[in-house]
Design an enzyme around this catalytic site. Structure first.
Site, short mmCIF file in Angstrom:
data_model
loop_
_atom_site.label_atom_id
_atom_site.label_comp_id
_atom_site.label_asym_id
_atom_site.label_seq_id
_atom_site.Cartn_x
_atom_site.Cartn_y
_atom_site.Cartn_z
N LYS A 1 0.82 -1.22 0.00
CA LYS A 1 0.00 0.00 0.00
C LYS A 1 0.85 1.27 0.00
CE LYS A 1 -4.01 -2.25 0.66
NZ LYS A 1 -3.62 -3.66 0.79
C1 LIG Z 1 -4.22 -4.75 0.28
C2 LIG Z 1 -3.42 -5.99 0.21
C3 LIG Z 1 -3.71 -6.99 -0.73
C4 LIG Z 1 -4.88 -6.89 -1.68
O1 LIG Z 1 -4.71 -5.89 -2.64
P1 LIG Z 1 -5.99 -5.32 -3.45
O2 LIG Z 1 -5.46 -4.19 -4.23
O3 LIG Z 1 -6.97 -4.88 -2.39
O4 LIG Z 1 -6.51 -6.43 -4.26
C5 LIG Z 1 -2.87 -8.09 -0.77
N1 LIG Z 1 -1.84 -8.23 0.09
C6 LIG Z 1 -1.55 -7.30 1.01
C7 LIG Z 1 -0.41 -7.53 1.94
C8 LIG Z 1 -2.32 -6.15 1.11
O5 LIG Z 1 -2.02 -5.23 2.03
#
Ligand SMILES: *Cc1c(COP(=O)(O)O)cnc(C)c1O
Length: 502
Positions: free
Chosen positions: A116
């Protein structure tokens, strides 16, 4: 370049407006009306650039109402070597496991150790500039519903950013102890964190409804504030994620494993469908991607959708060891449906309305075949996830987190099932130290587990020799600042109280 709403095409806004508003007032999501198109010459130019250079080129093509100087500033402030532990914030690591080759794209070298950060380190810069362009002087109130990683990454990105306040809601039993500790100890004068009784979907529904409640919007307006979103429904979250697919492709070309123009497959551990959707946009712009492999945990609503054309969230919700993917309503799928239906806002709206009222919808044959020609859906449960972590560590000395393990597992199933050995980029979304307990259970001695989170971190470090990321090590003795738990119904009142209005 203009942006339309997925549920009302006649809505047409600038990039700054799309980013400032987060979601369209008709409830739809903003999508670009036309995508930039890259020729192989354009790709060859990207090859020569570093990550920041690639980001400037791609963002510039989407943000036509930003000056070049503004984009340069956003990118240079976001992706520093200091914040991302090196010059390339998104390195690709070669790995072979169970006879299957993979290019692992590590997206967790940022300040909160999850992918993120790739978007949320730059979003505050894009957002504050967008707000200046569209609504001078208003304070932005960022509301976030998180399944763990978004919340922390948003808090860290917006911490003490002038003209912003941020409130984060997370499901009280739906995040890992490290994620909870990361959020509850967050520093900054403009931050607030609160747990809610319920799961991630409850938190997300609560936030979405606050965003569209006119009484609350009016109350903020009277106080010179406005809501904005840092969730992955905001275009400003998705756009920066397109960059690392181009960058990873260039890095694999530069490594000599593929030639410019060769196709790759992409495998993404998926929750809200933002990350994998960014790779779809990259493909639409000209990146040669053959198959998008969508990996889910036991909450396999997307696997079923890809295989059947029916999206049905009326099913049991599982709390898994990959909590950031514990999602039954994958919001960004709406954008894919809009594009695959030939930008059909009327049908997209019908599907989303059915999802709200019945919890399900079925797409037509055209969209279904569009989905299945591009996407492969697969899933694995917690036991398989741990098994994958263990095997990968024993066979390849590569330690991955629980989310990444879901992707590796599903990628291996894909190769076994199809025999498709096209070079693949497998996306790694978090540091294993964010999920120490599960990772340690996978690779360590199950009968002598340490009790506290940081003792597990130490044990994992001793066992694997893999360094503990500095931002996690620094949390060890930090004081808890936020410990509230409320019911989802009380979220609107909590927001007003926190803002000191209403
Ligand atoms: C948010 C997240 C995901 C999922 O990603 P999306 O964009 O919501 O599909 C997968 N792995 C981790 C560690 C995340 O923080």
């Amino acid at each position: 370049m203009k942006y339309n709403s997925t549920t009302n095409k006649s809505v047409c806004v600038s990039a700054a407006q799309a980013i400032a508003r987060g979601i369209s007032s008709d409830g739809g999501l903003f999508v670009p009306s036309k995508l930039p198109s890259y020729s192989s010459d354009d790709l060859a130019e990207l090859l020569k650039l570093d990550y920041r250079g690639r980001a400037k080129k791609i963002l510039g093509d989407y943000l036509e109402d930003f000056t070049k100087a503004e984009i340069d500033e956003c990118v240079d402030k976001a992706y520093t070597a200091e914040k991302f532990g090196g010059e390339n914030p998104a390195p690709v690591v070669r790995c072979t496991n169970g006879g299957v080759n993979m290019n692992i794209l590590e997206l967790w070298h940022g300040p909160t150790c999850a992918f993120k950060d790739m978007a949320l380190q730059i979003l505050p810069h894009l957002l504050t500039k967008s707000l200046k362009k569209t609504s001078s002087g208003k304070e932005a109130v960022i509301l976030v519903a998180t399944s763990g990683d978004t919340g922390k990454a948003a808090l860290e990105g917006f911490r003490d950013v002038d003209g912003t306040k941020i409130i984060v809601f997370y499901p009280v039993n739906g995040v890992s102890p490290m994620q909870k500790h990361q959020m509850n100890t967050q520093l900054g004068e403009n931050v607030n964190v609160c747990a809610i009784e319920g799961n991630f979907d409850d938190a997300q529904t609560g936030v979405k409804s606050i965003f569209t409640t006119s009484d609350i919007i009016d109350e903020l307006d009277k106080n010179n504030m406005l809501f904005s979103s840092a969730n992955s429904i905001n275009w400003g979250r998705l756009l920066p994620q397109i960059v690392y697919y181009f960058s990873a492709y260039c890095d694999v070309v530069n490594s000599g494993r593929i030639k410019m123009g060769d196709s790759v497959n992409v495998c993404v551990p998926t929750g809200n469908f933002g990350n994998i959707l960014a790779s779809y946009y990259a493909m639409k712009m000209g990146l040669p991607v053959k198959k998008f492999i969508c990996a889910s945990n036991a909450n396999n609503v997307l696997t079923d959708f890809i295989n059947s054309g029916e999206y049905n969230k009326n099913r049991e919700f599982y709390t898994t060891i990959s909590p950031s993917m514990d999602i039954l309503v994958s919001s960004n799928l709406e954008r894919l449906l809009y594009h695959l239906s030939g930008e059909d806002d009327v049908r997209t709206k019908q599907w989303m309305t059915a999802l709200k009222s019945d919890g399900s919808y079925t797409v037509g044959e055209d969209v279904k075949s569009g989905v299945s020609s591009l996407f492969y859906g697969g899933c694995c449960d917690d036991a398989q996830t741990k098994n994958t972590i263990e095997k990968m560590f024993k066979e390849s000395s590569y330690l991955c987190d629980t989310h990444t393990a879901v992707a590796v597992n599903v990628y291996q199933k894909y190769v076994e099932e199809t025999g498709d050995n096209t070079e693949a980029i497998v996306v790694s979304t978090a540091s294993p130290y964010k999920f120490s307990k599960s990772v340690l259970e996978a690779v360590g001695d199950k009968d002598s587990m340490p009790e506290s989170e940081f003792d597990m971190v130490d044990e994992l470090n001793k066992l694997t020799g893999m360094p503990v990321p500095a931002p996690l090590a620094a949390l060890r003795n930090r004081e808890v600042r936020f410990s509230g738990v409320i019911s989802a119904d009380d979220m609107p009142a909590y927001v007003l109280k926190t803002l000191g209005i209403g």
